[in-house]
Structure formats: C-alpha cells, structure tokens
Write a protein that holds these residues in place. Structure first.
Motif, PDB file in Angstrom:
ATOM      1  N   TYR A 142       0.846  -1.195   0.000  1.00 23.15           N
ATOM      2  CA  TYR A 142       0.000   0.000   0.000  1.00 23.15           C
ATOM      3  C   TYR A 142       0.884   1.248   0.000  1.00 23.15           C
ATOM      4  O   TYR A 142       2.022   1.227   0.484  1.00 23.15           O
ATOM      5  N   TYR A 143       0.314   2.338  -0.531  1.00 23.74           N
ATOM      6  CA  TYR A 143       0.996   3.631  -0.424  1.00 23.74           C
ATOM      7  C   TYR A 143      -0.055   4.733  -0.310  1.00 23.74           C
ATOM      8  O   TYR A 143      -1.000   4.797  -1.105  1.00 23.74           O
ATOM      9  N   PHE A 144       0.110   5.603   0.699  1.00 24.54           N
ATOM     10  CA  PHE A 144      -0.768   6.758   0.883  1.00 24.54           C
ATOM     11  C   PHE A 144       0.101   8.012   0.953  1.00 24.54           C
ATOM     12  O   PHE A 144       1.063   8.051   1.717  1.00 24.54           O
ATOM     13  N   VAL A 163      -2.634  10.472  -3.193  1.00 19.44           N
ATOM     14  CA  VAL A 163      -3.101   9.209  -3.761  1.00 19.44           C
ATOM     15  C   VAL A 163      -3.168   8.099  -2.726  1.00 19.44           C
ATOM     16  O   VAL A 163      -2.521   8.161  -1.679  1.00 19.44           O
ATOM     17  N   ALA A 164      -3.977   7.092  -3.050  1.00 16.65           N
ATOM     18  CA  ALA A 164      -3.994   5.823  -2.317  1.00 16.65           C
ATOM     19  C   ALA A 164      -3.747   4.741  -3.350  1.00 16.65           C
ATOM     20  O   ALA A 164      -4.505   4.615  -4.321  1.00 16.65           O
ATOM     21  N   LEU A 165      -2.669   3.978  -3.180  1.00 20.20           N
ATOM     22  CA  LEU A 165      -2.301   2.932  -4.131  1.00 20.20           C
ATOM     23  C   LEU A 165      -2.263   1.580  -3.431  1.00 20.20           C
ATOM     24  O   LEU A 165      -1.909   1.493  -2.257  1.00 20.20           O
ATOM     25  N   SER A 166      -2.625   0.552  -4.171  1.00 22.21           N
ATOM     26  CA  SER A 166      -2.576  -0.795  -3.612  1.00 22.21           C
ATOM     27  C   SER A 166      -2.223  -1.790  -4.700  1.00 22.21           C
ATOM     28  O   SER A 166      -2.666  -1.661  -5.842  1.00 22.21           O
ATOM     29  N   ARG A 167      -1.418  -2.775  -4.340  1.00 24.77           N
ATOM     30  CA  ARG A 167      -1.157  -3.898  -5.237  1.00 24.77           C
ATOM     31  C   ARG A 167      -2.302  -4.896  -5.136  1.00 24.77           C
ATOM     32  O   ARG A 167      -2.741  -5.230  -4.032  1.00 24.77           O
ATOM     33  N   HIS A 186      -5.603  14.851   1.565  1.00 24.18           N
ATOM     34  CA  HIS A 186      -6.647  13.829   1.733  1.00 24.18           C
ATOM     35  C   HIS A 186      -6.052  12.469   2.107  1.00 24.18           C
ATOM     36  O   HIS A 186      -6.499  11.821   3.044  1.00 24.18           O
ATOM     37  N   PHE A 187      -5.060  12.036   1.361  1.00 20.27           N
ATOM     38  CA  PHE A 187      -4.382  10.768   1.661  1.00 20.27           C
ATOM     39  C   PHE A 187      -3.029  11.065   2.297  1.00 20.27           C
ATOM     40  O   PHE A 187      -2.267  11.885   1.782  1.00 20.27           O
ATOM     41  N   HIS A 188      -2.738  10.391   3.404  1.00 22.17           N
ATOM     42  CA  HIS A 188      -1.463  10.610   4.098  1.00 22.17           C
ATOM     43  C   HIS A 188      -1.006   9.284   4.704  1.00 22.17           C
ATOM     44  O   HIS A 188      -1.818   8.376   4.934  1.00 22.17           O
ATOM     45  N   PRO A 189       0.284   9.139   4.981  1.00 17.50           N
ATOM     46  CA  PRO A 189       0.832   7.843   5.423  1.00 17.50           C
ATOM     47  C   PRO A 189       0.224   7.287   6.698  1.00 17.50           C
ATOM     48  O   PRO A 189       0.248   6.066   6.899  1.00 17.50           O
ATOM     49  N   GLU A 190      -0.319   8.127   7.586  1.00 18.55           N
ATOM     50  CA  GLU A 190      -0.830   7.637   8.865  1.00 18.55           C
ATOM     51  C   GLU A 190      -2.282   7.168   8.799  1.00 18.55           C
ATOM     52  O   GLU A 190      -2.821   6.671   9.788  1.00 18.55           O
ATOM     53  N   MET A 191      -2.940   7.317   7.662  1.00 16.66           N
ATOM     54  CA  MET A 191      -4.372   7.023   7.624  1.00 16.66           C
ATOM     55  C   MET A 191      -4.660   5.526   7.579  1.00 16.66           C
ATOM     56  O   MET A 191      -3.814   4.722   7.191  1.00 16.66           O
ATOM     57  N   ASP A 192      -5.876   5.187   8.000  1.00 11.41           N
ATOM     58  CA  ASP A 192      -6.342   3.806   8.026  1.00 11.41           C
ATOM     59  C   ASP A 192      -6.680   3.363   6.596  1.00 11.41           C
ATOM     60  O   ASP A 192      -7.303   4.114   5.849  1.00 11.41           O
TER      61      ASP A 192
END
Length: 210
Positions: A142-144, A163-167, A186-192
């Motif tokens: 995942y990447y936020f 962005v929110a990315l997922s494999r 909106h998207f940040h590394p600490e988010m659920d």
C-alpha cells in the motif's frame, strides 16, 4: 547574602500533594479552608478553591461534550462508509467484464468521495516508469500520500494532490488499484486503509473470474 526564606517553602510540597491525593476527604473535614484558600486566576485575579474547582469541572464537561460529539460524528461517518462499501461490493459482484467493473468502481468512488481519478493499471515489465512505482512505492503493498509530478502523470495522465495505491494479488497479475484526490492532504501515510483493503480483496476475487 541572598535571603531564600521567601523562595524556599518550610515544608515539602510533594509530601503535601501526595497526602491530599491519598486523603480526598481532607477538605470535607475542614470546609472552612475551601473558602479561605485563594488561587491566582489569569482573568479574575484570585478565586477561591471552590470557584476554581467549579471552573475546572465546567471545562472538563465542555471537553467531554466535544469528544462525544466527535465520536458520534465518526461513528456516523463509519456507518456511511460501511453502507456504501456494502452497496458497491454488490454492484461489483454483478459485473461481467473488465470494462463494466472499471466503470462501476470509478463512478461509485468518485460520486461518494469526490475523488478525481480511480484506475486499475496493469504494470508491464517493459514499462520502466510503472515498474519503478510498483517496486518503489508499493513494496509494502500500500501507499498513501503524494507522488512526484512524473509519477502522477504516468498513473493518472495529470498532476494530482494525493493518492492511495494498492497492489492486487499475484493471481491478477501486476495490477495497481489507484485512487487520486486533488486535495494534497486527503491521503497521508498515517491514515487507516480499511476501506481500500476491503475493496482490494473484492477486486482480487472478481478479477480472477472475469
């Protein structure tokens, strides 16, 4: 010689503090002290201990009311997300081909959350830019957060805020589930990533069938 009699109290304040904490009924035995004691106040000069305690209780009640309001708002928001996710999942399960699945996924997320882009992107080994994003940004799955200008344009064709990315799973091939917002915060590394994880699992299931 410096006179320290005013700056150094003739008793151990820590011991008094501990005694009062261990004996909360002390002032009930000596109620006259409650009115006699004065406490410095930033706006009102000096107030009695009772007044100060009442003020602190009012502040605590106000703080608790704010916390309860925030928790209720969060619960309502979580319920909305759950209901949306359930409805979207049912719609995705009805899709019969990739084109329909992309359309349902994109329109649903954009309408509900005002995302600017929603994409399923297949990564080919000969595409060095996508391969770099696959290995660099998605090494944990995942990447936020934010992307470079070049990464944004390669994934979405334009610059985006965050962005929110997922494999997706290996059974789907090298596929990136990518969501973008124009809001940089909106998207940040600490988010659920619960919602993204749930959608990812559904996509993993559906893409191996169509």
């Amino acid at each position: 010689m410096i006179d320290t009699s005013k700056s150094t109290p003739p008793f151990d304040e820590i011991l008094i503090r501990e005694y009062l904490l261990e004996n909360p009924d002390f002032f009930s035995r000596y109620p006259e002290l409650l009115l006699a004691m004065r406490i410095p106040h930033a706006e009102r000069g000096a107030v009695s201990l009772v007044e100060r305690q009442q003020e602190m209780l009012r502040q605590r009640v106000s703080q608790l009311e704010e916390e309860i309001t925030a928790l209720l708002a969060m619960a309502s928001r979580n319920e909305q997300i759950f209901m949306f996710n359930s409805a979207l999942s049912m719609d995705l399960l009805k899709c019969e081909d990739m084109g329909e699945l992309r359309q349902v996924l994109s329109s649903g997320l954009k309408e509900q959350f005002q995302f600017s882009h929603v994409r399923l992107i297949t990564v080919h080994d000969i595409d060095s830019e996508l391969s770099q994003i696959w290995s660099k940004r998605l090494d944990s799955g995942y990447y936020f957060g934010r992307l470079t200008k070049e990464e944004s344009k390669r994934l979405f064709g334009t610059e985006v805020g965050s962005v929110a990315l997922s494999r997706l799973s290996k059974e789907c091939g090298q596929v990136i589930f990518a969501i973008a917002s124009q809001d940089p915060m909106h998207f940040h590394p600490e988010m659920d990533y619960l919602l993204l994880s749930q959608l990812k699992q559904l996509l993993d299931h559906q893409l191996t069938k169509i």
